[in-house]
Design a protein around this motif. Structure first.
Motif, short mmCIF file in Angstrom:
data_model
loop_
_atom_site.label_atom_id
_atom_site.label_comp_id
_atom_site.label_asym_id
_atom_site.label_seq_id
_atom_site.Cartn_x
_atom_site.Cartn_y
_atom_site.Cartn_z
N GLY A 149 36.92 47.16 45.79
CA GLY A 149 36.03 47.89 44.91
C GLY A 149 35.64 47.20 43.62
N ALA A 150 36.04 45.96 43.39
CA ALA A 150 35.66 45.25 42.17
C ALA A 150 34.16 44.99 42.18
N LYS A 151 33.52 45.13 41.02
CA LYS A 151 32.08 44.95 40.91
C LYS A 151 31.70 43.55 40.41
N GLY A 152 32.39 43.08 39.41
CA GLY A 152 32.07 41.76 38.88
C GLY A 152 30.73 41.69 38.20
N ASN A 153 30.30 42.82 37.58
CA ASN A 153 28.99 42.84 36.94
C ASN A 153 29.06 42.77 35.42
N GLY A 154 30.28 42.60 34.87
CA GLY A 154 30.44 42.46 33.42
C GLY A 154 30.51 43.75 32.66
N THR A 155 30.21 44.88 33.30
CA THR A 155 30.24 46.16 32.59
C THR A 155 31.25 47.13 33.18
N ALA A 156 31.38 47.17 34.50
CA ALA A 156 32.35 48.08 35.13
C ALA A 156 33.77 47.58 34.88
N PRO B 69 35.16 36.29 44.08
CA PRO B 69 33.83 35.68 44.17
C PRO B 69 33.18 35.52 42.80
N ARG B 70 32.06 34.81 42.77
CA ARG B 70 31.29 34.63 41.55
C ARG B 70 31.03 36.00 40.90
N GLY B 71 31.27 36.08 39.59
CA GLY B 71 31.04 37.34 38.90
C GLY B 71 31.76 37.37 37.57
N ASP B 72 31.50 38.41 36.80
CA ASP B 72 32.10 38.61 35.49
C ASP B 72 32.91 39.91 35.58
N TYR B 73 34.25 39.78 35.62
CA TYR B 73 35.14 40.90 35.91
C TYR B 73 35.78 41.40 34.61
N LYS B 74 35.45 42.61 34.23
CA LYS B 74 35.96 43.20 33.00
C LYS B 74 37.37 43.74 33.25
N ILE B 75 38.31 43.30 32.40
CA ILE B 75 39.72 43.70 32.54
C ILE B 75 40.11 44.48 31.28
N MET B 76 40.47 45.74 31.47
CA MET B 76 40.81 46.61 30.33
C MET B 76 42.31 46.73 30.11
N ASN B 77 43.11 46.58 31.18
CA ASN B 77 44.56 46.71 31.09
C ASN B 77 45.23 45.56 31.84
N THR B 78 46.52 45.41 31.64
CA THR B 78 47.25 44.28 32.20
C THR B 78 47.26 44.30 33.72
N LEU B 79 46.93 43.14 34.30
CA LEU B 79 47.10 42.94 35.74
C LEU B 79 48.51 42.40 35.96
N VAL B 80 49.30 43.07 36.79
CA VAL B 80 50.71 42.73 36.94
C VAL B 80 50.97 42.20 38.35
N ILE B 81 51.58 41.01 38.41
CA ILE B 81 52.11 40.47 39.66
C ILE B 81 53.62 40.60 39.56
N ASP C 189 37.01 46.57 36.14
CA ASP C 189 37.51 46.13 37.44
C ASP C 189 39.04 46.05 37.50
N THR C 190 39.73 46.55 36.48
CA THR C 190 41.19 46.43 36.43
C THR C 190 41.84 47.06 37.65
N ALA C 191 41.50 48.31 37.96
CA ALA C 191 42.18 49.03 39.05
C ALA C 191 41.92 48.37 40.39
N ALA C 192 40.71 47.90 40.61
CA ALA C 192 40.37 47.28 41.89
C ALA C 192 41.14 45.98 42.09
N ILE C 193 41.19 45.15 41.05
CA ILE C 193 41.91 43.87 41.19
C ILE C 193 43.41 44.13 41.32
N GLN C 194 43.93 45.12 40.59
CA GLN C 194 45.36 45.44 40.72
C GLN C 194 45.67 45.92 42.13
N ALA C 195 44.77 46.69 42.71
CA ALA C 195 44.97 47.15 44.09
C ALA C 195 45.02 45.97 45.06
N ALA C 196 44.19 44.96 44.82
CA ALA C 196 44.21 43.77 45.67
C ALA C 196 45.54 43.03 45.52
N LEU C 197 46.04 42.92 44.30
CA LEU C 197 47.32 42.24 44.06
C LEU C 197 48.47 43.02 44.70
#
Length: 553
Positions: free
Chosen positions: A42-49, A72-84, A51-59
């Motif tokens: 569900g990540a958009k990579g459009n610079g405005t949405a 993929p190519r894009g501008d992914y807005k991160i609002m909270n910590t991505l945790v591995i 994308d934290t929750a979507a990338i965290q779900a992938a991880l």
């Protein structure tokens, strides 16, 4: 013409045939797992949405599968910590996550969180050296934050966040990463055996902070690192405070790349400004750092490279834990080109109370443009601390643009130190030569060169030629003086007193002299003490209690 209805079939039920001899058939679901995109979650990579929750779900999905997450190519807005989070994973399970972008100019993780937040956090388990063996990598992504500027828009007044933080991990790779505008680019705690390649880090508060996590009050209870870190072709430029600060590690190898325009403004309680600081190395290895073909230019503050041995526990109440280290520079360039943007030194070497060896070979030291060279800003600054008793330095095949001003006058130099083999009795009111001796059985530390000029028969050191020497002498009497009595320590040249240290009344029992002397060939330097205790007093012969050390300057 009629179309037959399409029936949805589970991907796990669709088999793919091997493409060549010896290949294996695989179901479609497993094949799709080999390349998984954050956009599948569900990540958009459009610079405005956000994308934290979507990338965290992938991880989270990739954890334990050994999957590579494609961004993929894009501008992914991160609002909270991505945790591995690998804190519960064992080293036997090596299915680790990797994150692969489409290039540092095409895939952007853009931090929009708090000023103190972390964009990507990697957690290893709280056990063993280096924690988790990660075997993972992050590559081909730009990490970009934001900053506040002054009213004129000319100076950044505040950076935001930490790009990447890792704790308790080893065997990690980061390649082709661009990072800007973070307060700190990389924070590495208990981190080792990892490689960074083609990192472009510009316009930051701090570049890399690496440190060992000592348990409070116990210097032996720690994990590891920052050990065996390799940087290849990396650039750290325009950092407000510094490019790299590595504390209590060993074997930093930095090949090629550049470290320039760092230390522009000192900030915070630290007040540090420099290019690189290697501090308290040698806890787990004999090499502090090796720089090969690295370009240093326009850094400001203390030095392009600061080498400092002290207390790696960070607690002055605990003893130093290092064992000394070697520091090597091969084929590097050091440029100071502006008088208002310069370091005090190119390399500052201070071993503290520990041993150390500095080797500088085939490097270039340029003072050009508006820079005004001075002998108070030498290219290579040797230890000046009186406690720095066992070090050596070699410089060979180097080029200096101002050889008669700021170049070192030596090609090979080191300290000599002599101790006492037994406690010594000093009679009352009787000037007495302190019984320093070059005796192997006493464990005395003797320099290979200038230590050979020590004369046991004279209890003194003889100058091998006209030379300027820095001496540090300490004599420790047992007990304290009673009121009204005194003790005196004298440094004599050819039996003439040159320096004295009087100790009067209840001042304790330690006497110290630190001084620089210009000596002629065959001048004899000796240490004499006397006291008025009324009865015999004893000098304690412990290696940290009583010593005589010197080095050329």
């Amino acid at each position: 013409m009629s179309l037959l209805p399409l029936t949805r079939v589970a991907t796990s039920m669709i088999a793919l045939t091997a493409l060549g001899p010896g290949g294996f058939s695989i179901d479609l679901e497993s094949k799709l797992y080999e390349t998984v995109s954050v956009k599948d979650f569900g990540a958009k990579g459009n610079g405005t949405a956000d994308d934290t929750a979507a990338i965290q779900a992938a991880l989270d999905w990739a954890k334990g599968k050994g999957a590579t997450i494609h961004v993929p190519r894009g501008d992914y807005k991160i609002m909270n910590t991505l945790v591995i989070d690998e804190s519960t994973t064992t080293n036997e399970n090596i299915n680790r996550i990797s994150i692969v972008g489409s290039g540092m100019d095409h895939t952007v993780f853009r931090w929009a969180g708090s000023a103190t937040g972390t964009m990507i956090e990697y957690k290893g388990p709280e056990y063993g050296a280096g924690g988790i063996h990660s075997y993972s990598r992050i590559t081909d992504i730009a990490f970009i934050s934001r900053a506040d500027w002054n009213e004129e828009g000319t100076v950044i007044t505040k950076y935001y966040g930490i790009a990447f933080s890792a704790k308790n991990m080893a065997y990690f790779r980061m390649d082709n990463i661009r990072t800007q505008l973070f307060e700190t680019a990389f924070r590495l705690e208990d981190f080792l055996s990892s490689t960074f390649t083609n990192i472009i880090a510009r316009g930051l508060g701090k570049g890399v902070i690496g440190y060992r996590n000592f348990t409070a009050g116990n210097p032996d209870d720690y994990q590891t690192g920052p050990n065996n870190l390799t940087f290849i072709g990396c650039t750290f430029s325009g950092c407000r405070d510094y490019a790299l600060n590595l504390n209590s590690g060993s074997t930093l190898t930095y090949i090629g790349g550049s470290i320039e325009n760092n230390g522009l403004i000192a900030s915070g309680a630290e007040g540090y400004r420099y290019g690189v600081r290697i501090e308290n190395s040698g806890v787990e290895g004999g090499i502090g750092c090796t720089f090969v073909g690295t370009y240093f230019e326009h850094n400001m503050g203390d030095a392009d490279v600061v080498i400092e041995q002290g207390d790696p526990t960070g607690n002055p109440a605990l003893p130093p834990r290092g064992f000394g280290s070697g520091y090597t520079f091969l084929g590097c360039t050091f440029n100071r080109a502006f008088n208002d943007q310069k370091t005090d030194f190119n390399i500052r070497f201070n071993t503290g109370t520990l041993s150390g060896a500095l080797t500088v070979i085939g490097c270039g030291f340029l003072g050009a443009g508006s820079y005004e060279p001075s002998d108070t800003r030498p290219c290579i600054q040797l230890p000046t601390n009186s406690a720095a008793r066992t070090w050596k330095a070699i410089q060979e095949g180097n080029w200096f643009s101002h050889p008669n001003i700021d170049a070192p006058p030596w090609s090979k130099t080191q300290t000599f130190t002599v101790l006492m083999d037994n406690d010594q009795t000093v009679p009352n009111a009787t000037p007495t030569l302190v019984n320093f001796r070059k005796v192997a059985t006493a464990g005395n530390v003797i320099g290979e060169d200038y230590g050979n000029n020590w004369r046991d028969d004279l209890r003194g050191w003889t100058a091998p030629f006209d030379i300027r020497m820095s001496f540090a002498v300490k004599v420790q009497y047992t007990g304290s003086l009673v009121a009204g009595n005194y003790a005196v320590l004298e440094l004599r040249v050819n039996n003439a007193v040159t320096r004295t240290y009087p100790l009067v009344s209840n001042g304790g029992g330690a006497l110290l002299i630190n001084c620089d002397l210009n000596l002629k060939k065959n001048d004899l330097v000796q240490v004499v003490t006397t006291h008025s205790a009324g009865a015999d007093r004893t000098i304690f012969s412990g290696p940290d209690a009583t010593y005589f050390t010197g080095h050329p300057i």
